[in-house]
Design a protein around this motif. Sequence first.
Motif, short mmCIF file in Angstrom:
data_model
loop_
_atom_site.label_atom_id
_atom_site.label_comp_id
_atom_site.label_asym_id
_atom_site.label_seq_id
_atom_site.Cartn_x
_atom_site.Cartn_y
_atom_site.Cartn_z
N THR A 146 1.10 -1.36 0.09
CA THR A 146 0.09 0.02 -0.01
C THR A 146 0.80 1.23 0.01
O THR A 146 0.33 2.41 -0.36
N GLY A 147 2.10 1.27 0.23
CA GLY A 147 3.11 2.24 0.41
C GLY A 147 2.85 3.20 1.71
O GLY A 147 3.46 3.98 1.99
N GLY A 148 1.86 2.66 2.69
CA GLY A 148 1.73 3.18 3.91
C GLY A 148 2.72 2.74 5.08
O GLY A 148 3.47 1.87 4.82
N ILE A 149 2.80 3.76 6.02
CA ILE A 149 3.48 3.55 7.23
C ILE A 149 3.10 2.66 8.14
O ILE A 149 2.01 2.68 8.68
N ARG A 150 3.65 1.37 8.46
CA ARG A 150 3.31 0.80 9.00
C ARG A 150 3.73 0.58 10.49
O ARG A 150 2.92 0.61 11.69
N GLY A 151 4.79 1.30 10.88
CA GLY A 151 5.52 1.19 12.10
C GLY A 151 6.83 1.95 12.09
O GLY A 151 7.07 2.34 10.92
N THR B 287 7.28 -7.13 -5.73
CA THR B 287 7.15 -8.29 -6.71
C THR B 287 7.01 -9.55 -6.18
O THR B 287 6.70 -10.43 -6.29
N LEU B 288 8.42 -9.94 -5.34
CA LEU B 288 8.78 -11.12 -4.85
C LEU B 288 8.00 -11.47 -3.56
O LEU B 288 8.19 -12.56 -2.98
N GLY B 289 7.00 -10.42 -3.21
CA GLY B 289 6.04 -10.82 -1.97
C GLY B 289 6.37 -10.40 -0.74
O GLY B 289 5.98 -10.84 0.23
N CYS B 290 7.56 -9.54 -0.96
CA CYS B 290 8.06 -8.94 0.65
C CYS B 290 6.95 -7.90 1.06
O CYS B 290 6.63 -7.10 0.36
N HIS B 291 6.84 -8.14 2.45
CA HIS B 291 5.56 -7.25 3.08
C HIS B 291 6.08 -5.89 3.31
O HIS B 291 5.01 -4.81 2.83
N VAL B 292 6.97 -5.71 3.93
CA VAL B 292 7.45 -4.59 4.39
C VAL B 292 9.02 -4.02 3.96
O VAL B 292 9.82 -4.93 3.97
N GLY B 293 9.18 -2.68 3.59
CA GLY B 293 10.48 -2.33 3.37
C GLY B 293 11.00 -1.30 4.36
O GLY B 293 10.19 -0.62 5.16
N GLN B 294 12.25 -1.22 4.63
CA GLN B 294 12.94 -0.20 5.35
C GLN B 294 14.35 0.24 4.64
O GLN B 294 14.80 -0.66 4.30
N GLY B 295 14.43 1.51 4.74
CA GLY B 295 15.74 1.80 4.17
C GLY B 295 15.78 3.44 3.68
O GLY B 295 14.69 3.84 3.95
N TYR B 296 16.93 3.83 3.31
CA TYR B 296 17.00 5.09 3.00
C TYR B 296 16.31 5.56 1.86
O TYR B 296 15.84 6.77 1.63
#
Length: 282
Positions: free
Chosen positions: A52-57, A249-258
């Motif tokens: 969704t592009g939303g902030i989860r935490g 695309t690979l199905g990763c739920h959440v991303g974190q990074g610069y």
Amino acid sequence: YQAKEHRTGVEVYAHERDPYSPRRLAMMNDLRGAIEAAALDVHYQPLVDLLTGGIRGLEALVRWEHPRHGPISPDEFIPLAEQTGLILPLTEAVLRAALQQCRAWHARNARVVMAVNVSARSLLDVDFPDLVERLLHESRMPAEVLTLEITETAMLLDSLRTKEILERLSGMGVKLAIDDFGTGFSSLARLKNLPVDELKIDRSFVSNMMVNADDRAIVQSTIDLGRNLGLLVVAEGVEDEETMRRLATLGCHVGQGYWFSRPLAAADLERWFRHTGAYLAV
Ligand code: C2E
Ligand code: MG
Ligand code: MG
Ligand code: MG
């Protein structure tokens, strides 16, 4: 001798290796003082829902600005704190600050979860779950908002005692994440028996995944593994758009990074929220 008179903060790091170095003892004292004076800061880095592009935490990351040597990396002073019994008061300070900040955001309808790093030492301390319970109570936050990040190697330290502590935390409703996943040599059979909710793929694999096929294979298998075990999968070290898209695309739920944001002080993060029009996923 001239060169000696012109020592800079950089040299502090070399001295860390010598346990009896006066510089190291001085650093220890300074760190103790900083904890007692509540002079450590906590920065926060967004955990972004890749669907969704939303902030989860947010992940809480401790910061120490030394009065003479400037900012010191947690990779330098966390090990020092672990070796000297300062880690428990440090963890307590970070947990308290993070939960209070989380409460402040919730009060303004930003229902984010808060991830806090816990070092190996705490998982050998049978009183640790009580501390977490007390701090949750103090901040009047439900256990479900808190994720504790524990490295793969720490999880497997003293398997019996650690398992008992992890089970108590999990029983309270606290979420548990394996941090830096892929850097340890854990046996999946042992991890399977621990109450884990989340896998965080180490950034060493993520940062190179678009140029290195081996890293990409590791990232892809870890995502599949996590998903098949019913875990939330988080990728750390997302530094560009291409990586973010491939992870999604690979199905990763959440991303974190610069690519999303560096860790920021709470006030700066709020400005970033407004500036980017970031919205909350939960
Ligand atoms: P970690 O828990 O794996 O945290 C992620 C680290 O990666 C953070 O470094 C973060 O600033 C950095 N990072 C995030 N996104 C990117 C990116 O896109 N590119 C790159 N190159 N780096 C990125 P930081 O804040 O220096 O912390 C280093 C480690 O120190 C943490 O690794 C964690 O293991 C430990 N640490 C930090 N705060 C605490 C704390 O409060 N308690 C404990 N026990 N450990 C902590
Ligand atoms: Mg972490
Ligand atoms: Mg990590
Ligand atoms: Mg890491």
